[in-house]
Write a protein that holds these residues in place. Structure first.
Motif, PDB file in Angstrom:
ATOM      1  N   MET A  23       0.810  -1.282  -0.065  1.00 40.02           N
ATOM      2  CA  MET A  23      -0.059   0.133  -0.041  1.00 40.02           C
ATOM      3  C   MET A  23       0.954   1.315  -0.094  1.00 40.02           C
ATOM      4  O   MET A  23       0.664   2.110  -0.883  1.00 40.02           O
ATOM      5  N   PHE A  24       1.784   1.410   1.022  1.00 42.48           N
ATOM      6  CA  PHE A  24       2.592   2.490   1.034  1.00 42.48           C
ATOM      7  C   PHE A  24       4.070   2.084   0.568  1.00 42.48           C
ATOM      8  O   PHE A  24       4.465   0.777   0.880  1.00 42.48           O
ATOM      9  N   ASP A  25       4.573   2.727   0.148  1.00 45.22           N
ATOM     10  CA  ASP A  25       6.252   2.467  -0.199  1.00 45.22           C
ATOM     11  C   ASP A  25       7.186   2.649   0.596  1.00 45.22           C
ATOM     12  O   ASP A  25       7.776   3.571   0.604  1.00 45.22           O
ATOM     13  N   ILE A  26       7.126   1.880   1.791  1.00 47.56           N
ATOM     14  CA  ILE A  26       7.747   2.336   2.684  1.00 47.56           C
ATOM     15  C   ILE A  26       8.688   1.066   3.170  1.00 47.56           C
ATOM     16  O   ILE A  26       8.130  -0.439   3.189  1.00 47.56           O
ATOM     17  N   GLY A  27      10.015   1.207   3.303  1.00 51.18           N
ATOM     18  CA  GLY A  27      10.983  -0.152   3.603  1.00 51.18           C
ATOM     19  C   GLY A  27      11.306   0.010   4.883  1.00 51.18           C
ATOM     20  O   GLY A  27      10.581   0.414   5.968  1.00 51.18           O
ATOM     21  N   PHE A  28      12.108  -1.422   4.987  1.00 51.73           N
ATOM     22  CA  PHE A  28      12.564  -1.574   6.567  1.00 51.73           C
ATOM     23  C   PHE A  28      13.118  -0.448   7.213  1.00 51.73           C
ATOM     24  O   PHE A  28      12.900  -0.133   8.561  1.00 51.73           O
ATOM     25  N   TRP A  29      13.927   0.317   6.695  1.00 51.00           N
ATOM     26  CA  TRP A  29      14.854   1.487   7.214  1.00 51.00           C
ATOM     27  C   TRP A  29      14.034   2.730   7.475  1.00 51.00           C
ATOM     28  O   TRP A  29      13.993   3.397   8.839  1.00 51.00           O
ATOM     29  N   GLU A  30      13.007   3.229   6.547  1.00 52.32           N
ATOM     30  CA  GLU A  30      11.917   3.979   7.024  1.00 52.32           C
ATOM     31  C   GLU A  30      10.989   3.605   8.236  1.00 52.32           C
ATOM     32  O   GLU A  30      10.958   4.428   9.174  1.00 52.32           O
ATOM     33  N   LEU A  31      10.758   2.241   8.278  1.00 49.80           N
ATOM     34  CA  LEU A  31       9.898   1.947   9.407  1.00 49.80           C
ATOM     35  C   LEU A  31      10.872   2.052  10.828  1.00 49.80           C
ATOM     36  O   LEU A  31      10.383   2.313  11.957  1.00 49.80           O
ATOM     37  N   MET A  32      12.147   1.470  10.732  1.00 54.38           N
ATOM     38  CA  MET A  32      12.709   1.577  11.713  1.00 54.38           C
ATOM     39  C   MET A  32      13.035   3.210  12.365  1.00 54.38           C
ATOM     40  O   MET A  32      13.185   3.474  13.582  1.00 54.38           O
ATOM     41  N   LEU A  33      13.266   3.789  11.347  1.00 61.08           N
ATOM     42  CA  LEU A  33      13.235   5.556  11.750  1.00 61.08           C
ATOM     43  C   LEU A  33      12.001   6.072  12.391  1.00 61.08           C
ATOM     44  O   LEU A  33      12.178   6.795  13.158  1.00 61.08           O
ATOM     45  N   ILE A  34      11.084   5.595  12.001  1.00 57.52           N
ATOM     46  CA  ILE A  34       9.731   6.159  12.555  1.00 57.52           C
ATOM     47  C   ILE A  34       9.354   5.358  13.801  1.00 57.52           C
ATOM     48  O   ILE A  34       8.971   6.121  14.713  1.00 57.52           O
ATOM     49  N   ALA A  35       9.836   4.315  14.150  1.00 61.66           N
ATOM     50  CA  ALA A  35       9.880   3.577  15.381  1.00 61.66           C
ATOM     51  C   ALA A  35      10.847   4.362  16.500  1.00 61.66           C
ATOM     52  O   ALA A  35      10.419   4.549  17.539  1.00 61.66           O
ATOM     53  N   VAL A  36      12.119   4.606  15.808  1.00 57.10           N
ATOM     54  CA  VAL A  36      12.933   5.394  16.929  1.00 57.10           C
ATOM     55  C   VAL A  36      12.441   6.653  17.292  1.00 57.10           C
ATOM     56  O   VAL A  36      12.641   7.061  18.365  1.00 57.10           O
ATOM     57  N   ILE A  37      11.963   7.372  16.193  1.00 57.69           N
ATOM     58  CA  ILE A  37      11.450   8.834  16.565  1.00 57.69           C
ATOM     59  C   ILE A  37      10.145   8.747  17.494  1.00 57.69           C
ATOM     60  O   ILE A  37       9.886   9.474  18.386  1.00 57.69           O
ATOM     61  N   GLY A  38       9.337   7.533  17.155  1.00 55.18           N
ATOM     62  CA  GLY A  38       8.053   7.590  18.046  1.00 55.18           C
ATOM     63  C   GLY A  38       8.532   7.091  19.712  1.00 55.18           C
ATOM     64  O   GLY A  38       8.136   7.630  20.371  1.00 55.18           O
ATOM     65  N   LEU A  39       9.700   6.564  19.584  1.00 51.91           N
ATOM     66  CA  LEU A  39      10.093   5.988  20.958  1.00 51.91           C
ATOM     67  C   LEU A  39      10.741   7.317  21.567  1.00 51.91           C
ATOM     68  O   LEU A  39      10.492   7.429  22.811  1.00 51.91           O
ATOM     69  N   LEU A  40      11.356   8.252  20.822  1.00 49.30           N
ATOM     70  CA  LEU A  40      11.947   9.357  21.659  1.00 49.30           C
ATOM     71  C   LEU A  40      10.989  10.325  22.046  1.00 49.30           C
ATOM     72  O   LEU A  40      10.957  10.951  23.016  1.00 49.30           O
ATOM     73  N   VAL A  41       9.811  10.518  20.971  1.00 46.77           N
ATOM     74  CA  VAL A  41       8.762  11.438  21.443  1.00 46.77           C
ATOM     75  C   VAL A  41       7.961  11.183  22.415  1.00 46.77           C
ATOM     76  O   VAL A  41       7.448  11.797  23.162  1.00 46.77           O
ATOM     77  N   LEU A  42       7.374   9.741  22.304  1.00 48.43           N
ATOM     78  CA  LEU A  42       6.381   9.347  23.179  1.00 48.43           C
ATOM     79  C   LEU A  42       6.880   8.699  24.499  1.00 48.43           C
ATOM     80  O   LEU A  42       6.202   8.629  25.304  1.00 48.43           O
ATOM     81  N   GLY A  43       7.987   7.947  24.273  1.00 42.74           N
ATOM     82  CA  GLY A  43       8.550   7.356  25.423  1.00 42.74           C
ATOM     83  C   GLY A  43       8.324   5.775  25.395  1.00 42.74           C
ATOM     84  O   GLY A  43       7.208   5.465  24.731  1.00 42.74           O
ATOM     85  N   PRO A  44       8.844   5.125  26.213  1.00 43.91           N
ATOM     86  CA  PRO A  44       8.532   3.612  26.336  1.00 43.91           C
ATOM     87  C   PRO A  44       7.463   3.174  26.808  1.00 43.91           C
ATOM     88  O   PRO A  44       6.764   2.355  26.594  1.00 43.91           O
ATOM     89  N   GLU A  45       6.560   4.194  27.663  1.00 39.93           N
ATOM     90  CA  GLU A  45       5.334   3.924  28.449  1.00 39.93           C
ATOM     91  C   GLU A  45       4.227   4.042  27.468  1.00 39.93           C
ATOM     92  O   GLU A  45       2.995   3.533  27.217  1.00 39.93           O
ATOM     93  N   ARG A  46       4.276   5.222  26.556  1.00 39.38           N
ATOM     94  CA  ARG A  46       3.136   5.672  25.797  1.00 39.38           C
ATOM     95  C   ARG A  46       3.081   5.072  24.430  1.00 39.38           C
ATOM     96  O   ARG A  46       2.309   5.036  23.792  1.00 39.38           O
ATOM     97  N   LEU A  47       4.330   4.665  24.146  1.00 38.38           N
ATOM     98  CA  LEU A  47       4.283   3.922  22.654  1.00 38.38           C
ATOM     99  C   LEU A  47       3.543   2.859  22.506  1.00 38.38           C
ATOM    100  O   LEU A  47       2.829   2.642  21.385  1.00 38.38           O
ATOM    101  N   PRO A  48       3.562   1.889  23.164  1.00 40.76           N
ATOM    102  CA  PRO A  48       2.719   0.669  23.011  1.00 40.76           C
ATOM    103  C   PRO A  48       0.866   1.141  22.979  1.00 40.76           C
ATOM    104  O   PRO A  48       0.442   0.458  22.221  1.00 40.76           O
ATOM    105  N   VAL A  49       0.882   2.082  23.774  1.00 42.88           N
ATOM    106  CA  VAL A  49      -0.526   2.402  23.614  1.00 42.88           C
ATOM    107  C   VAL A  49      -0.788   3.368  22.500  1.00 42.88           C
ATOM    108  O   VAL A  49      -1.921   3.088  21.846  1.00 42.88           O
TER     109      VAL A  49
END
Length: 136
Positions: A1-27
């Motif tokens: 559907m979207f043309d997103i590769g592995f490295w783009e997903l990893m970058l989004i995950a790292v940014i999400g972890l930094l912005v939201l923190g480990p407690e709010r990221l799973p939610v």
């Protein structure tokens, strides 16, 4: 559907972890997943409804063709549509035929209907009276 590769997903995950923190990221991930599932279910229901409407429209067109030819010399497709319409009409009429068979006296049914109408009209009058008083 979207043309997103592995490295783009990893970058989004790292940014999400930094912005939201480990407690709010799973939610947040669960919330996004629920939104995506809701959109998928909605699109599936819309797709199903459109298919059904198209099928009904096709059945109506075939029925008009059959009526124009006085139900003679019908193509197999038109005959099949007519048969499915007849089956649908029988399915709809079946519950009404069963209730008529269980009621022995049609006059009793008419009296019951008149009683229901009388009680409904008296209920409507009773409920409309307080509203009229409040508005006045």
């Amino acid at each position: 559907m979207f043309d997103i590769g592995f490295w783009e997903l990893m970058l989004i995950a790292v940014i999400g972890l930094l912005v939201l923190g480990p407690e709010r990221l799973p939610v947040a991930i669960r919330t996004v997943r629920d939104w995506i599932n809701g959109v998928r279910q909605f699109s599936q229901s819309v797709k199903t409804e459109l298919k059904e409407e198209l099928r009904i429209n096709e059945l109506h067109e075939n029925l008009k063709k059959a009526e124009q030819s006085d139900f003679k010399n019908m193509s197999p497709q038109v005959a099949e549509s007519l048969k499915s319409l007849q089956e649908a009409a029988e399915m709809v009429n079946r519950p009404f035929q069963q209730t008529e068979a269980t009621q022995p006296n049609p006059d009793a049914q008419q009296n019951t209907n008149q009683e229901a109408l009388t009680s409904a009209s008296s209920t409507t009058q009773e409920t409309s009276t307080p509203n009229d008083k409040q508005s006045g």
